[in-house]
Write a protein that holds these residues in place. Structure first.
Motif, PDB file in Angstrom:
ATOM      1  N   SER A 179       0.748  -1.370  -0.047  1.00 43.30           N
ATOM      2  CA  SER A 179      -0.548  -0.504   0.315  1.00 43.30           C
ATOM      3  C   SER A 179       0.869   1.481  -0.015  1.00 43.30           C
ATOM      4  CB  SER A 179      -0.711  -0.129   0.928  1.00 43.30           C
ATOM      5  OG  SER A 179      -2.253   0.441   0.657  1.00 43.30           O
ATOM      6  N   ASP A 180       0.551   2.461  -0.342  1.00 43.38           N
ATOM      7  CA  ASP A 180       0.727   3.404  -0.147  1.00 43.38           C
ATOM      8  C   ASP A 180       2.802   3.595  -1.048  1.00 43.38           C
ATOM      9  OD1 ASP A 180      -0.655   5.218   1.790  1.00 43.38           O
ATOM     10  OD2 ASP A 180      -1.693   3.249   1.858  1.00 43.38           O
ATOM     11  N   ILE A 181       2.594   3.371  -2.248  1.00 40.57           N
ATOM     12  CA  ILE A 181       4.194   3.092  -2.756  1.00 40.57           C
ATOM     13  C   ILE A 181       4.120   4.773  -3.195  1.00 40.57           C
ATOM     14  CG2 ILE A 181       5.000   2.417  -4.231  1.00 40.57           C
ATOM     15  CD1 ILE A 181       3.035  -0.411  -5.088  1.00 40.57           C
ATOM     16  N   VAL A 208      -2.898  -4.588  -3.660  1.00 40.28           N
ATOM     17  CA  VAL A 208      -2.287  -2.655  -3.885  1.00 40.28           C
ATOM     18  C   VAL A 208      -3.790  -2.359  -3.272  1.00 40.28           C
ATOM     19  CG1 VAL A 208      -1.255  -1.053  -4.173  1.00 40.28           C
ATOM     20  CG2 VAL A 208      -0.340  -3.167  -4.905  1.00 40.28           C
ATOM     21  N   SER A 209      -3.872  -1.693  -1.671  1.00 38.96           N
ATOM     22  CA  SER A 209      -4.745  -0.841  -1.533  1.00 38.96           C
ATOM     23  C   SER A 209      -4.595   0.713  -1.254  1.00 38.96           C
ATOM     24  CB  SER A 209      -4.781  -2.026  -0.032  1.00 38.96           C
ATOM     25  OG  SER A 209      -3.399  -1.664   1.371  1.00 38.96           O
ATOM     26  N   GLY A 210      -4.310   1.312  -2.227  1.00 39.01           N
ATOM     27  CA  GLY A 210      -4.260   2.373  -2.956  1.00 39.01           C
ATOM     28  C   GLY A 210      -2.808   3.544  -2.159  1.00 39.01           C
ATOM     29  N   ASP A 211      -3.037   4.862  -2.887  1.00 41.21           N
ATOM     30  CA  ASP A 211      -1.943   5.634  -2.971  1.00 41.21           C
ATOM     31  C   ASP A 211      -0.880   5.332  -3.931  1.00 41.21           C
ATOM     32  OD1 ASP A 211      -3.440   7.226  -1.471  1.00 41.21           O
ATOM     33  OD2 ASP A 211      -2.216   7.546  -0.298  1.00 41.21           O
ATOM     34  N   LEU A 212      -1.453   4.768  -4.761  1.00 41.11           N
ATOM     35  CA  LEU A 212       0.033   3.725  -5.822  1.00 41.11           C
ATOM     36  C   LEU A 212       0.723   5.454  -6.292  1.00 41.11           C
ATOM     37  CD1 LEU A 212      -2.013   1.398  -6.689  1.00 41.11           C
ATOM     38  CD2 LEU A 212      -0.812   1.819  -8.832  1.00 41.11           C
ATOM     39  N   THR A 213      -0.158   6.691  -6.218  1.00 39.53           N
ATOM     40  CA  THR A 213       0.857   8.179  -6.410  1.00 39.53           C
ATOM     41  C   THR A 213       1.108   8.871  -5.123  1.00 39.53           C
ATOM     42  OG1 THR A 213      -0.881   8.934  -7.449  1.00 39.53           O
ATOM     43  CG2 THR A 213       0.152   7.388  -9.081  1.00 39.53           C
ATOM     44  N   ARG A 214       1.502   9.839  -6.084  1.00 40.85           N
ATOM     45  CA  ARG A 214       1.675  11.542  -4.471  1.00 40.85           C
ATOM     46  C   ARG A 214       0.700  12.232  -5.060  1.00 40.85           C
ATOM     47  NH1 ARG A 214       7.572  14.311  -5.137  1.00 40.85           N
ATOM     48  NH2 ARG A 214       6.384  14.022  -6.805  1.00 40.85           N
ATOM     49  N   TYR A 215       0.533  12.896  -6.111  1.00 41.41           N
ATOM     50  CA  TYR A 215      -0.277  13.805  -6.664  1.00 41.41           C
ATOM     51  C   TYR A 215      -1.308  13.516  -7.884  1.00 41.41           C
ATOM     52  CZ  TYR A 215       2.862  16.321  -3.996  1.00 41.41           C
ATOM     53  OH  TYR A 215       3.283  17.218  -2.570  1.00 41.41           O
ATOM     54  N   ALA A 216      -1.467  12.373  -8.316  1.00 37.84           N
ATOM     55  CA  ALA A 216      -1.988  11.592  -9.452  1.00 37.84           C
ATOM     56  C   ALA A 216      -1.616  11.969 -10.782  1.00 37.84           C
ATOM     57  CB  ALA A 216      -3.203  11.821  -9.369  1.00 37.84           C
ATOM     58  N   GLU A 217      -0.386  12.639 -10.636  1.00 35.22           N
ATOM     59  CA  GLU A 217       0.657  12.857 -12.195  1.00 35.22           C
ATOM     60  C   GLU A 217       0.453  12.155 -12.986  1.00 35.22           C
ATOM     61  OE1 GLU A 217       0.838  17.015 -12.700  1.00 35.22           O
ATOM     62  OE2 GLU A 217       0.035  16.895 -11.051  1.00 35.22           O
ATOM     63  N   ILE A 218       0.026  12.434 -14.825  1.00 34.90           N
ATOM     64  CA  ILE A 218       0.689  11.321 -15.687  1.00 34.90           C
ATOM     65  C   ILE A 218       1.693  10.135 -15.569  1.00 34.90           C
ATOM     66  CG2 ILE A 218       0.151  10.950 -17.804  1.00 34.90           C
ATOM     67  CD1 ILE A 218      -2.085  11.748 -16.570  1.00 34.90           C
ATOM     68  N   PRO A 219       2.583  11.232 -15.349  1.00 37.77           N
ATOM     69  CA  PRO A 219       3.877  10.779 -15.061  1.00 37.77           C
ATOM     70  C   PRO A 219       4.392   9.131 -13.674  1.00 37.77           C
ATOM     71  CG  PRO A 219       4.475  12.819 -15.770  1.00 37.77           C
ATOM     72  CD  PRO A 219       3.450  12.459 -15.221  1.00 37.77           C
ATOM     73  N   GLU A 220       3.621   9.854 -12.997  1.00 37.19           N
ATOM     74  CA  GLU A 220       3.235   8.581 -11.985  1.00 37.19           C
ATOM     75  C   GLU A 220       3.149   7.821 -11.652  1.00 37.19           C
ATOM     76  OE1 GLU A 220       3.881  12.848  -8.774  1.00 37.19           O
ATOM     77  OE2 GLU A 220       1.900  11.702  -8.853  1.00 37.19           O
ATOM     78  N   PHE A 221       1.585   7.898 -12.646  1.00 39.04           N
ATOM     79  CA  PHE A 221       0.873   6.912 -12.854  1.00 39.04           C
ATOM     80  C   PHE A 221       1.452   5.549 -13.641  1.00 39.04           C
ATOM     81  CE2 PHE A 221      -3.776   8.729 -11.891  1.00 39.04           C
ATOM     82  CZ  PHE A 221      -3.545   7.780 -10.736  1.00 39.04           C
ATOM     83  N   GLN A 222       2.675   6.879 -15.172  1.00 41.12           N
ATOM     84  CA  GLN A 222       2.483   5.614 -16.194  1.00 41.12           C
ATOM     85  C   GLN A 222       4.515   5.083 -14.646  1.00 41.12           C
ATOM     86  OE1 GLN A 222       3.850   9.321 -18.187  1.00 41.12           O
ATOM     87  NE2 GLN A 222       2.326   8.695 -19.889  1.00 41.12           N
ATOM     88  N   ASP A 281      -4.681   9.235  -5.582  1.00 36.14           N
ATOM     89  CA  ASP A 281      -4.570   9.001  -6.846  1.00 36.14           C
ATOM     90  C   ASP A 281      -6.066   9.483  -7.548  1.00 36.14           C
ATOM     91  OD1 ASP A 281      -2.346   6.481  -6.813  1.00 36.14           O
ATOM     92  OD2 ASP A 281      -3.931   5.030  -5.632  1.00 36.14           O
ATOM     93  N   ALA A 282      -6.602  10.748  -6.497  1.00 38.75           N
ATOM     94  CA  ALA A 282      -7.197  11.809  -6.886  1.00 38.75           C
ATOM     95  C   ALA A 282      -6.377  12.741  -7.264  1.00 38.75           C
ATOM     96  CB  ALA A 282      -8.161  11.887  -6.722  1.00 38.75           C
ATOM     97  N   PRO A 283      -5.911  13.361  -8.591  1.00 44.83           N
ATOM     98  CA  PRO A 283      -5.293  14.817  -8.881  1.00 44.83           C
ATOM     99  C   PRO A 283      -5.775  15.372  -7.681  1.00 44.83           C
ATOM    100  CG  PRO A 283      -6.498  14.012 -10.514  1.00 44.83           C
ATOM    101  CD  PRO A 283      -7.411  13.149 -10.042  1.00 44.83           C
ATOM    102  N   TYR A 284      -4.425  15.876  -7.479  1.00 45.43           N
ATOM    103  CA  TYR A 284      -3.983  17.096  -6.414  1.00 45.43           C
ATOM    104  C   TYR A 284      -4.116  18.478  -6.894  1.00 45.43           C
ATOM    105  CZ  TYR A 284      -3.459  14.540  -2.303  1.00 45.43           C
ATOM    106  OH  TYR A 284      -4.443  13.560  -0.696  1.00 45.43           O
ATOM    107  N   LEU A 285      -3.959  18.407  -7.496  1.00 43.24           N
ATOM    108  CA  LEU A 285      -3.432  19.927  -8.377  1.00 43.24           C
ATOM    109  C   LEU A 285      -4.602  20.607  -9.837  1.00 43.24           C
ATOM    110  CD1 LEU A 285      -0.071  19.814  -9.018  1.00 43.24           C
ATOM    111  CD2 LEU A 285      -0.986  20.595  -6.397  1.00 43.24           C
TER     112      LEU A 285
END
Length: 261
Positions: free
Chosen positions: A9-11, A38-52, A73-77
């Motif tokens: 989780s929370d990678i 994986v129980s969520g928070d794959l990304t830091r700010y849900a930016e496209i490069p983070e998801f990639q 995983d919902a956009p912060y900005l």
């Protein structure tokens, strides 16, 4: 029944501990796991490069996998997108957001999205689960499912002494419903610390299990993840901690399984 699960989780790709993530990926490939969760928070700010980066790492992990989103995983900005289409990026690049499922050999796993892009409270990062979501998950299980697992991002009931809160709207009600449905494990993340405890409902054999983080956002606990081994009468949860060069056991719990009918 013998089963091995990896629970991460929370990678937080974009703010991940690169060495810990790479080593975890290697363990997934060589560990002989029956399922990776994986129980969520794959990304830091849900930016496209983070998801990639997240999807590239997931692609190297062996099948089967079940991944559910978290609040990060919902956009912060991108405010408008977060409010009106919070998981559009997640669904385009990772997979379904509302719910996910896996069933094999008497094991049934149901993922539920407890994250929201916006809520009528200041801290929208906290969790929420509706009665409709909880009831749909409980009704999804079948009589032949001898091991029942629910995956959420936010702990439905607060971890005592935890480093942060989840404050899940509807969490207590959902936890009680899952006890009635004879769910064995409710896996979560969010607070960046591993834990287990039984829900205070029913027969006391429905357990909340939380995994830590693989990011640099440590909250008093080293980066790590959980390995879960299930046998006929016992569920053993081992929280592994990254030492900087290897993974070592941080804590281990042995949880009694309910008697099978």
């Amino acid at each position: 029944m013998k089963l091995r699960l990896a629970h991460l989780s929370d990678i937080h790709f974009g703010g991940e501990n690169k060495d810990a993530v790479a080593a975890a990926g290697e363990r997934l490939r060589t560990g002989g796991f029956d399922l990776t969760i994986v129980s969520g928070d794959l990304t830091r700010y849900a930016e496209i490069p983070e998801f990639q980066a997240a999807t590239a790492w997931l692609a190297e992990a062996p099948e089967p996998k079940l991944v559910t989103p978290g609040n990060h995983d919902a956009p912060y900005l991108a405010w408008a997108e977060r409010i009106f289409a919070p998981f559009r990026r997640y669904e385009r690049l990772v997979g379904p957001a509302p719910w996910q499922s896996w069933r094999s050999g008497g094991v049934a796993v149901r993922g539920i999205n407890t994250a929201r892009g916006a809520q009528p409270r200041l801290n929208w990062s906290k969790g929420q689960i509706s009665m409709r979501q909880a009831r749909a998950a409980a009704d999804w299980f079948e009589p032949g499912d001898t091991l029942r697992i629910v995956v959420v991002h936010h702990p439905l009931i607060e971890m005592i002494g935890g480093p942060m809160t989840a404050r899940v709207w509807g969490g207590e009600t959902a936890a009680e419903l899952f006890c009635e449905a004879r769910v064995d494990l409710v896996l979560s993340g969010h607070i960046h610390a591993p834990f287990t405890w039984p829900y205070p409902h029913g027969d006391g054999r429905t357990y909340a299990v939380g995994a830590g983080t693989l990011s640099v956002r440590e909250r008093g606990v080293p980066p790590g993840y959980n390995e879960v081994e299930v046998e006929d009468g016992c569920i053993r949860v081992t929280a592994l901690a990254w030492t900087g060069s290897t993974y070592e056991p941080y804590r281990t719990w042995a949880l009694d399984r309910r008697a099978q009918a």
